[in-house]
Every structure is written in C-alpha cells, then in structure tokens.
Design an enzyme around this catalytic site. Structure first.
Site, PDB file in Angstrom:
ATOM      1  N   THR A 180      32.203  51.748  50.459  1.00 19.63           N
ATOM      2  CA  THR A 180      33.215  52.767  50.165  1.00 19.63           C
ATOM      3  C   THR A 180      34.317  52.547  51.202  1.00 19.63           C
ATOM      4  O   THR A 180      34.025  52.100  52.316  1.00 19.63           O
ATOM      5  CB  THR A 180      32.669  54.210  50.287  1.00 19.63           C
ATOM      6  OG1 THR A 180      32.323  54.447  51.653  1.00 19.63           O
ATOM      7  CG2 THR A 180      31.438  54.442  49.428  1.00 19.63           C
ATOM      8  N   HIS A 181      35.525  52.810  50.841  1.00 24.09           N
ATOM      9  CA  HIS A 181      36.680  52.538  51.727  1.00 24.09           C
ATOM     10  C   HIS A 181      36.710  51.075  52.187  1.00 24.09           C
ATOM     11  O   HIS A 181      37.177  50.790  53.296  1.00 24.09           O
ATOM     12  CB  HIS A 181      36.662  53.439  52.970  1.00 24.09           C
ATOM     13  CG  HIS A 181      36.541  54.898  52.683  1.00 24.09           C
ATOM     14  ND1 HIS A 181      37.619  55.750  52.664  1.00 24.09           N
ATOM     15  CD2 HIS A 181      35.459  55.656  52.374  1.00 24.09           C
ATOM     16  CE1 HIS A 181      37.207  56.984  52.370  1.00 24.09           C
ATOM     17  NE2 HIS A 181      35.901  56.946  52.179  1.00 24.09           N
ATOM     18  N   SER A 302      44.804  24.547  47.259  1.00 23.85           N
ATOM     19  CA  SER A 302      46.177  24.624  47.732  1.00 23.85           C
ATOM     20  C   SER A 302      46.782  23.229  47.752  1.00 23.85           C
ATOM     21  O   SER A 302      46.105  22.262  48.097  1.00 23.85           O
ATOM     22  CB  SER A 302      46.179  25.224  49.141  1.00 23.85           C
ATOM     23  OG  SER A 302      47.380  24.893  49.804  1.00 23.85           O
ATOM     24  N   LYS A 308      41.364  24.963  51.162  1.00 26.49           N
ATOM     25  CA  LYS A 308      41.361  26.173  50.347  1.00 26.49           C
ATOM     26  C   LYS A 308      40.552  26.065  49.052  1.00 26.49           C
ATOM     27  O   LYS A 308      40.560  25.061  48.373  1.00 26.49           O
ATOM     28  CB  LYS A 308      42.803  26.528  49.966  1.00 26.49           C
ATOM     29  CG  LYS A 308      43.644  26.926  51.144  1.00 26.49           C
ATOM     30  CD  LYS A 308      43.286  28.300  51.628  1.00 26.49           C
ATOM     31  CE  LYS A 308      44.256  29.299  51.026  1.00 26.49           C
ATOM     32  NZ  LYS A 308      43.800  30.658  51.250  1.00 26.49           N
ATOM     33  N   GLU A 315      42.525  36.427  40.258  1.00 21.26           N
ATOM     34  CA  GLU A 315      43.757  37.110  40.673  1.00 21.26           C
ATOM     35  C   GLU A 315      44.649  37.388  39.469  1.00 21.26           C
ATOM     36  O   GLU A 315      45.329  38.413  39.404  1.00 21.26           O
ATOM     37  CB  GLU A 315      44.494  36.266  41.715  1.00 21.26           C
ATOM     38  CG  GLU A 315      43.724  36.136  43.015  1.00 21.26           C
ATOM     39  CD  GLU A 315      44.419  35.196  43.991  1.00 21.26           C
ATOM     40  OE1 GLU A 315      44.219  33.972  43.870  1.00 21.26           O
ATOM     41  OE2 GLU A 315      45.152  35.670  44.850  1.00 21.26           O
ATOM     42  N   LYS A 350      56.119  45.791  18.163  1.00 21.48           N
ATOM     43  CA  LYS A 350      55.241  44.744  17.637  1.00 21.48           C
ATOM     44  C   LYS A 350      55.009  43.692  18.722  1.00 21.48           C
ATOM     45  O   LYS A 350      53.883  43.242  18.934  1.00 21.48           O
ATOM     46  CB  LYS A 350      55.974  44.153  16.433  1.00 21.48           C
ATOM     47  CG  LYS A 350      55.277  43.123  15.645  1.00 21.48           C
ATOM     48  CD  LYS A 350      55.982  42.905  14.287  1.00 21.48           C
ATOM     49  CE  LYS A 350      57.473  42.619  14.382  1.00 21.48           C
ATOM     50  NZ  LYS A 350      58.132  42.476  13.068  1.00 21.48           N
TER      51      LYS A 350
END
Ligand code: ARG
Length: 517
Positions: A180-181, A302, A308, A315, A350
């Site tokens: 949480t958080h 990358s 990477k 995403e 549309k």
C-alpha cells in the site's frame, strides 16, 4: 484562388445524371466545392462500415420487395449491383478512397447507391433509397461494427481472465509482498494478487455484457428522423441483421448517442484496470524489486544504454488509459447540448468509437501474451516478503487475539519492536522481544515461543483466513466461484456470437439464391 468545382457552376446538371454525389443535390444550383467535399467527408473511415452497409442495403431491398415497391426482378438486379459494389470495394481497399470517389462523394452510402444505379439503371437502382436515410443507415452500420469488435474484446477478455485464474491456481502458495502506498504492507500470495485483477477485469466483462443488449438493437427503418410513409418490416430487418430487436422511436434511433458514451465508459474502465496491472509489472520488473521479468521477446532495450531491458509494451498499455479517457471525453460530450435529430457533429464519433475499440483490443491482446508468460522470480518474492517488518500486522493481531491485548496496545508494542529492529539493523524474525518492555511475557501468553517460527510465511498465509484473504483455503473458494462466473459469462458471449454468425450465414445464403435466380 477560385476553388475548382466538380460541376460547372453555371450549368449544373440535373440530379442523378452523374455517377457522383449530385445524386441528391437537386436543391442546390451549384456543384460542391471540392475542398468542402473533402472536409465534410467520412469516406476514409467508412471503409470500416462498408461491409455492414452492403448488408443493410441487401436487407432493405428484401423489405422493399416485400412491401411491393420492388419486383422480384428489380430486387435481383439491385442485389447483383450490391455484389458488384462489394467486389469493387475489395479491389480498391488498399488505396481507399481513390481520388475519383473522394472528389465526388462525402461518404460511402451514396457511392454504393450510385454504384447500384450504374449497375442496374436509374429505373431500378433509383428505388433503393426509398424508406431509409443515411442517418438510420450509418448508425446501424456502426452498431454492427461495434458489435463484432465487442464480441472480439469479450473473447480476449475471457482469455485473459482464464490466464489469471490459471495463474492464481498455480501460485496460490507463492509468497508475495502486498503493497500500500507503494510500501511493503503485508504478506500475501502471488495467486491472491492475481485474483485481485481477476475481480476488477471480470467486472469490466460484466459491464460490457450489460451494454450488449442495448447495443444489439436496430435503428434501420427510422428514416431521416420521423419515419417514412413506407411501412417496412423493421423486425424482419432486425432478425436478418442479427439484432435482438428494434429501437422503437425513430428520432431516438437516429439521434441518440448515449450508447457510444456507455461503450466508451466500459472501455475506459477496462483500460484503467489494464493500466494498473501493467503498472504493477513495470514496477516489479524494475530494480530493486526484480520479482517478475518479461520474456526477452516482449521487452525492448535502449539504443544507447547496453544494459537496458525495458518493459515498453507494458508502458504502452499503461498509457492507453489516458488515451481512452480522451476518447471517452469526446464520445460523452459531443452530443451534449445538441438538439434532437441527426447532426453532422456525430460523424467524428465513429472515428473515436472505433479508435477506442481498436486500442482496447490491442492492449488486451498484448496482456494475453504477457500474463501467462511472465517470468516469476519466486525467491526474490520470498526475500522481499521477509523484509521491512512486513509481518508486523500479523504479530499485532496474534497478540490481540491470543493474549487478549487491546489491538491498539498490540499495535503500539509491535511498532516499538519494529523501530528497535531498524536501530539494530535486523529483520523482524531476528528481533529480541526484550527490546520492548513487557513484550516477552505477552508473547508467551499468546503461545509465541519463537518469533522466527511465528513469522514463517507459509504459516502466516494459512492463518490469514478472513473471507477474500490469501489463505489457501480462501483462494480455493474464490477460485471456484470465479471459474463458475467466467463459464457463465463465456456461454452468454458465445451464444451472442453464434446468433450474429447464424443470421449472417442465413442472409448470405438467401442473397446468393435471390441474386442468381
Ligand atoms: N457520413 C455520415 C456520418 O458518418 C452519414 C450520415 C450523414 N447524414 C446526413 N444527414 N448528412 O454520420
């Protein structure tokens, strides 16, 4: 510069004399300005509704014959013309709309009509538009396209839900940290986590299920807005086109767009839920978590930083929620404040509706690839589930439950203990209870001899028995319920799809027969 007109402005030709949109420009002395024609055109996106529009025209010609407007021979000629128009559209598909059509038509409906007139002559083809309007036609076409897209989306969604159920079953004992958080919160299992997404996404499927009966109603036969002198059998048309019934009021049929809003809302909720699932995977695949990993085929890297491994498709799925919100905003707000009746403002809806359907379907497909193939680093999940005092609440609850301590007291004492573990730089399992005054006696009273033993994650999960919690027994119960729910929804969607396909097969066979006789 004076814009070039497709017609000689001084000598307009009589309506219908050319194979062009002057089919219905008798009221206007001058021909259309080409720039305006292009601006108000929906030809490009109409390719998507072409097949539906041809079916609508076929069914309409059946009804015109039944109503005595067309003879059987005329109906046949029209059906042949429509068949030719279909071939012609197929031929032009990759370069649609070709300039000679784009210069002369603002949408596909009059092009098809003109094509039939060219094929069967004005005497016959000129009768095809009686009793209908582009207004009822276009919204019928859109409903047919949206229907088949939503059937596909439901199919993809059911598949994703099944992957989540299978994953939950397999990983119901895989210890996993819940957050949480964005902070470690409580131990759970990976299976329990997957069931959370199952819950949210199954509601999205239910939402689409609730919209479907309202989507699958026929506007055709409403005419321009207030019906027609020609009484056509709208219920028969509905049956032929796979609809469950008709929209009763003709003005409502052509002028309401609340269905688009509703579909947009359903898609938006789905996109938001997918976005949150993607966000989880993005976070957990990144250092320092590394609890999950995308298979290489689904990752990007990358062009600059050689180390990477980026979660690009996730995403993209995450970002689609905002895109869908933009689309929803258009769908929901464009009709607001417009007086009743058709307005050209509707035309762009549309585009938004189809974009929303396409984006959602694409995201679902990607998640269907990723979810069942996600690489799980179970050791890492277990490691993180033993850190940050993540089992503190279990300990406080046990003290309250077994030592009869008020929960507030237990909460404070365990909080003190966690603070001490941080000072000593150890995990909760290695804590010395005597760091907190009075705690050893309370632990004894609660029957907790050894903190490390108490904090065994499997044991903690077994004890977390609240309804909907992660104890294996609860997961089994929720899984069983989820499977039944999905099976029921799946049957419902399969029946819908079968109905649409059946009506299509019947119509095709009927048209083939009538066009060859
Ligand atoms: N292309 C139009 C649309 O997509 C079809 C309906 C046109 N009707 C009209 N009255 N101009 O909405």
């Amino acid at each position: 510069m004076k814009p070039k007109s497709s017609l000689d402005r001084k000598n307009p030709k009589p309506a219908g004399s050319r194979f062009s949109q002057d089919l219905y420009r008798g009221r206007l002395a001058a021909g259309p300005d080409p720039e305006i024609t292009r601006f108000i055109s929906s030809l490009k996106e109409d390719l998507r509704i072409a097949e539906a529009d041809l079916a609508v025209n076929q069914v309409h010609s059946l009804l015109l014959q039944k109503a005595g407007i067309l003879s059987a021979r005329e109906r046949k000629q029209i059906l042949i013309g429509l068949g030719r128009a279909r071939k012609e559209i197929e031929r032009m598909r990759s370069s649609w709309p070709p300039p000679e059509i784009a210069d002369n038509f603002v949408d596909i409906h009059p092009w098809i009509e003109s094509y039939v007139i060219k094929s069967s002559g004005m005497e016959v083809g000129g009768k095809l538009h009686l009793g209908k309007s582009r207004n009822d036609q276009v919204v019928t076409d859109i409903r047919m396209v949206a229907r088949s897209e939503i059937l596909e989306i439901a199919r993809e969604l059911i598949s994703l839900l099944s992957h989540l159920l299978a994953g939950a079953e397999k990983e119901k004992a895989t210890v996993f940290p819940a957050f949480t958080h964005t902070q470690p919160a409580m131990i759970t299992s990976y299976g329990h986590y997957l069931l959370a997404h199952f819950g949210a996404l199954s509601r999205d499927l239910e939402r689409l299920s609730e919209v479907y009966p309202r989507l699958n109603l026929l506007p055709l036969g409403a005419g321009a807005t207030a019906g027609s002198r020609i009484r056509l059998d709208r219920n028969q048309a509905a049956g032929c086109l796979g609809f469950d019934g008709i929209i009763d009021n003709s003005t409502d049929a052509v002028s309401s767009r609340d269905l688009f809003l509703e579909i947009g809302a359903g898609l938006l909720s789905l996109a938001v839920n997918l976005s949150r699932m993607a966000a989880d995977f993005i976070l957990w695949s990144a250092p320092p978590s590394r609890m999950v990993e995308l298979p290489d085929e689904y990752a990007d890297t990358s062009s600059a930083m050689p180390q990477k491994k980026n979660p690009d498709p996730l995403e993209m799925v995450r970002g689609k929620a905002q895109l869908l919100l933009g689309i929803f905003t258009h769908l929901a707000s464009a009709p607001a404040g417009l007086p009743s009746g058709y307005h050209k403002d509707f035309q762009d809806l549309k585009v938004s509706l189809f974009a929303g359907l396409d984006e959602t379907r694409a995201s679902l497909r990607v998640m269907n690839l990723i979810v069942p193939r996600m690489i799980l680093h179970r050791r890492r999940m277990a490691e993180l589930s033993a850190q940050s005092g993540i089992a503190a609440l279990d300990l406080a609850e046990a003290l309250a439950q077994k030592a009869g301590l008020p929960f507030r007291e237990a909460h404070r004492l365990v909080g003190n203990l966690v603070r001490e573990t941080q000072r000593h730089g150890v995990e909760l399992g290695k804590a010395d209870p005597s760091w907190v005054t009075g705690l050893p006696a309370l632990l004894r009273r609660a029957g907790i001899k050894n903190l490390a033993v108490f904090l065994n994650p499997d044991e903690l999960l077994r004890e977390r028995k609240s309804l909907g919690g992660p104890s294996p027994a609860e997961i089994t119960r929720v899984l069983r319920k989820g499977k039944l729910r999905i099976r029921k929804l799946q049957k419902e969607w399969e029946a819908r799809e079968a109905k649409v396909q059946r009506s299509r097969r019947i119509l095709d066979a009927q048209i083939r027969k009538l066009a060859s006789r």
